[in-house]
Design a protein around this motif. Structure first.
Motif, short mmCIF file in Angstrom:
data_model
loop_
_atom_site.label_atom_id
_atom_site.label_comp_id
_atom_site.label_asym_id
_atom_site.label_seq_id
_atom_site.Cartn_x
_atom_site.Cartn_y
_atom_site.Cartn_z
N PRO A 1 0.80 -1.20 -0.07
CA PRO A 1 0.09 -0.05 -0.05
C PRO A 1 0.74 1.07 -0.05
O PRO A 1 2.17 1.21 0.45
N GLU B 1 1.79 4.29 5.17
CA GLU B 1 2.21 3.44 6.30
C GLU B 1 1.64 1.92 6.39
O GLU B 1 0.11 1.75 6.02
N ILE B 2 2.34 1.10 6.67
CA ILE B 2 1.72 -0.31 6.59
C ILE B 2 1.40 -0.91 8.15
O ILE B 2 2.25 -0.75 9.02
N LYS B 3 0.15 -0.98 8.20
CA LYS B 3 -0.42 -1.41 9.74
C LYS B 3 -0.62 -2.68 9.79
O LYS B 3 -0.71 -3.27 11.01
N ARG B 4 -0.80 -3.62 8.86
CA ARG B 4 -0.78 -5.06 8.95
C ARG B 4 -0.38 -5.72 7.67
O ARG B 4 -0.39 -5.13 6.33
N ARG B 5 0.12 -7.03 7.77
CA ARG B 5 0.47 -7.81 6.70
C ARG B 5 -0.19 -9.01 6.70
O ARG B 5 -0.48 -9.87 7.87
N ASN C 1 -5.54 0.84 1.83
CA ASN C 1 -4.30 1.31 2.41
C ASN C 1 -4.17 0.55 3.63
O ASN C 1 -4.88 -0.23 3.95
N ASN C 2 -2.95 0.91 4.13
CA ASN C 2 -2.49 0.14 5.56
C ASN C 2 -2.22 -1.33 5.60
O ASN C 2 -1.50 -2.03 6.29
N THR C 3 -2.63 -2.00 4.34
CA THR C 3 -2.44 -3.38 4.41
C THR C 3 -1.58 -4.10 3.39
O THR C 3 -1.69 -3.61 2.22
N GLU C 4 -0.27 -4.70 3.66
CA GLU C 4 0.69 -5.26 2.79
C GLU C 4 0.05 -6.70 2.66
O GLU C 4 -0.39 -7.32 3.49
N GLN D 1 -11.37 -2.30 7.49
CA GLN D 1 -10.48 -1.88 8.50
C GLN D 1 -11.04 -2.82 9.59
O GLN D 1 -10.87 -2.41 10.84
#
Ligand code: BES
Ligand code: MG
Ligand code: ZN
Length: 494
Positions: free
Chosen positions: A244, A247-251, A301-304, A490
């Motif tokens: 994303p 910022e990456i918040k979870r993978r 957003n936020n998730t790899e 989310q």
């Protein structure tokens, strides 16, 4: 298909197909919406004669009028107190099939009041597009089917842009999955599957890596390679990554079983096992690649997100696995292959070990893994096993949102006994009873304890023998929408 929601009501509506949904109670009162087109009293009398009472699944085509619309379809949506989003999906699918052949505008007026308008719009639009899908790729003289280009959801006010931006990528992902599953095994080989995955990655800006047989040998993926060794076709281990912006918040990782054909190996499929259908044994990988396609375009957003498939064929040649062989997976675990037809779990073992090494918060695998799951849940509901309640809930919520059915099943520890081998660390096949549970327990042994993991057995749901709601007969693309919802919402902490 362009989706519009700007029409307030039926006054001044013009288009080629008008679809109106009715509920079972107070039908006469509801008929007044058609006042501008029909005399309500005559219509009511006519419908009584024709026995239309708006029961779920009922459809009545009204005779053509002098002017527009050219077709009017009345759809029964059942009892008002039982009305759920799935009824709108089913009703829309019924109307869509009856509208094939028309062009221009299709307008739908359903009792939207009890629903969140975005959810209702998405459900109906998805259903319309997906229920008329037809795979004509293998026909030498295809006749493209006609269908209205514009869908108007009458009486819904939402921002069209958002609906179009979401629905179209998701439906394209489902359609891609259906095409992959529907492809015959001489067309969709492991190499062709990998090529398709790379094409998707290039088009939507995902990273991609294909591990060849020698790379897999270096990684000591002995379980996966054992399955591949009986085929003349090269195995391809596929890994796509969505990164994303920001910022990456979870993978998270999605792993799909990718057997482009499963003959059973030396435990050859015989009798009722329907060997000719085993082209769809890559349904899990199709869902994962279809989800990659949708997610690439939606760019959440936020998730790899990692998409992983250990693709190969399960065939029989002189170097194929013998029933009884012992192989070693890439984490060092030894496996006695007491049945070569339980091959999916062998390929998944190395794929799951690989996924764990990426240190994701969660892994979800999808696989046409067991006939036992079809016996347990039939062809409309997939089995769900999870080592983490939150992940199970998140997936259930994601599946409920889109109408794909899931049912949680137990990871009954004591059943592990059935996988004990006299020689190796584990056998690949347990007793017949509880076969889908022992299959899940087998997979769990290749998951690190600190990673939340869920397994979806889609053996029953990935194919429809006949038209069923939003699924036309054939490949369903099951799993894409649940995966996309799960990845993009989310809702989760892991
Ligand atoms: N691909 C099959 C499972 C399957 C069966 C999918 C029916 C779709 C419809 C899988 O590889 C398989 O053969 N499983 C065996 C396991 C058994 C040998 C323990 C099965 O279910 O019979
Ligand atoms: Mg098999
Ligand atoms: Zn299989």
């Amino acid at each position: 298909m362009q989706i519009c929601l700007n029409q307030k009501d039926l006054s001044n509506w013009s288009g080629s197909v008008l679809v109106v949904g009715f509920l079972e109670k107070n039908l006469e009162k509801q008929l007044s919406v058609l006042e501008g087109i029909y005399n309500p009293e005559l219509l009511s009398k006519y419908l009584k004669e024709k026995d239309f009472s708006a029961k779920s699944g009922e459809i009545k085509k009204l005779d053509i009028l002098e002017n527009s619309p050219e077709k009017v379809l009345l759809i029964g949506l059942g009892k008002p107190e039982e009305l759920v989003l799935d009824d709108l999906r089913e009703g829309a699918a019924l109307a869509a099939r009856a509208s094939i052949g028309s062009e221009g505008i299709i307008g739908i007026l359903f009792p939207w009041e009890t629903f969140d308008s975005t959810m209702a719009a998405k459900a109906v639009a998805e259903s319309i597009r997906l229920s008329i899908f037809k795979d004509i790729r293998f026909n030498s003289d295809p006749k493209p089917q006609k269908f209205p280009q514009t869908l108007q959801l009458i009486g819904l006010s939402e921002t069209e842009n958002n609906i179009n931006k979401e629905i179209n990528p998701i439906c394209s992902g489902v359609e891609l999955a259906r095409e992959l599953v529907g492809s015959p095994p001489n067309d969709l080989t492991p190499s062709a599957l990998a090529a398709k995955a790379v094409e998707v990655a290039k088009e939507y800006g995902l990273k991609y890596k294909i591990l060849e047989r020698k790379d897999c040998e270096k990684n000591r993926m002995g379980a996966y390679l054992a399955v591949a060794q009986g085929s003349d076709l090269e195995p391809k281990f596929i890994h796509l990554t969505y990164t994303p912006k920001g910022e990456i918040k979870r993978r998270i990782a999605m792993v799909g079983k990718g057997l482009t054909f499963d003959s059973g190996g030396y435990n050859l499929k015989v009798g009722a096992a329907q060997i000719d259908m085993m082209k769809y044994d890559m349904g899990g990988s199709a869902a994962v690649i279809g989800a990659a396609r949708a997610i690439g375009e939606l760019s959440p957003n936020n998730t790899e997100i990692h998409f992983i498939v250990a693709a190969c064929e399960n065939m029989v040649n002189g170097s194929a696995v013998h029933p009884g062989d012992i192989v070693t997976a890439s984490n060092g675990k030894t496996i006695e292959i007491n049945n070569t037809d339980a091959e999916g779990r062998l390929t998944l073992a190395d794929a799951l070990i690989y996924a764990c090494k990426l240190k994701p918060n969660s892994i979800v695998d999808l696989a046409t893994l067991t006939g036992a799951c079809v016996i347990a849940l039939g062809d409309e509901i997939a089995g769900l096993w999870a080592n983490n309640d939150q992940l199970a809930e998140d997936l259930q919520q994601a599946s409920t949102l889109c109408g794909e059915k899931l049912w949680r099943m137990p990871l009954q520890k004591s059943y592990k006994e059935g996988l004990k081998s006299m020689l190796a660390d584990v056998k690949n096949t347990g007793p017949r009873a509880g076969g889908s549970i022992t299959a899940a327990l087998f997979l769990q042994q290749f998951i690190d304890d600190d990673i939340s993991w869920a397994h979806l057995d889609i053996a029953g749901t990935c194919w429809a023998d006949k038209d069923r709601g939003i699924n036309p007969a054939g490949a369903t693309g099951y799993g894409v929408r649940t995966l996309v919802n799960w990845a993009c919402n989310q809702i989760t902490n892991a």
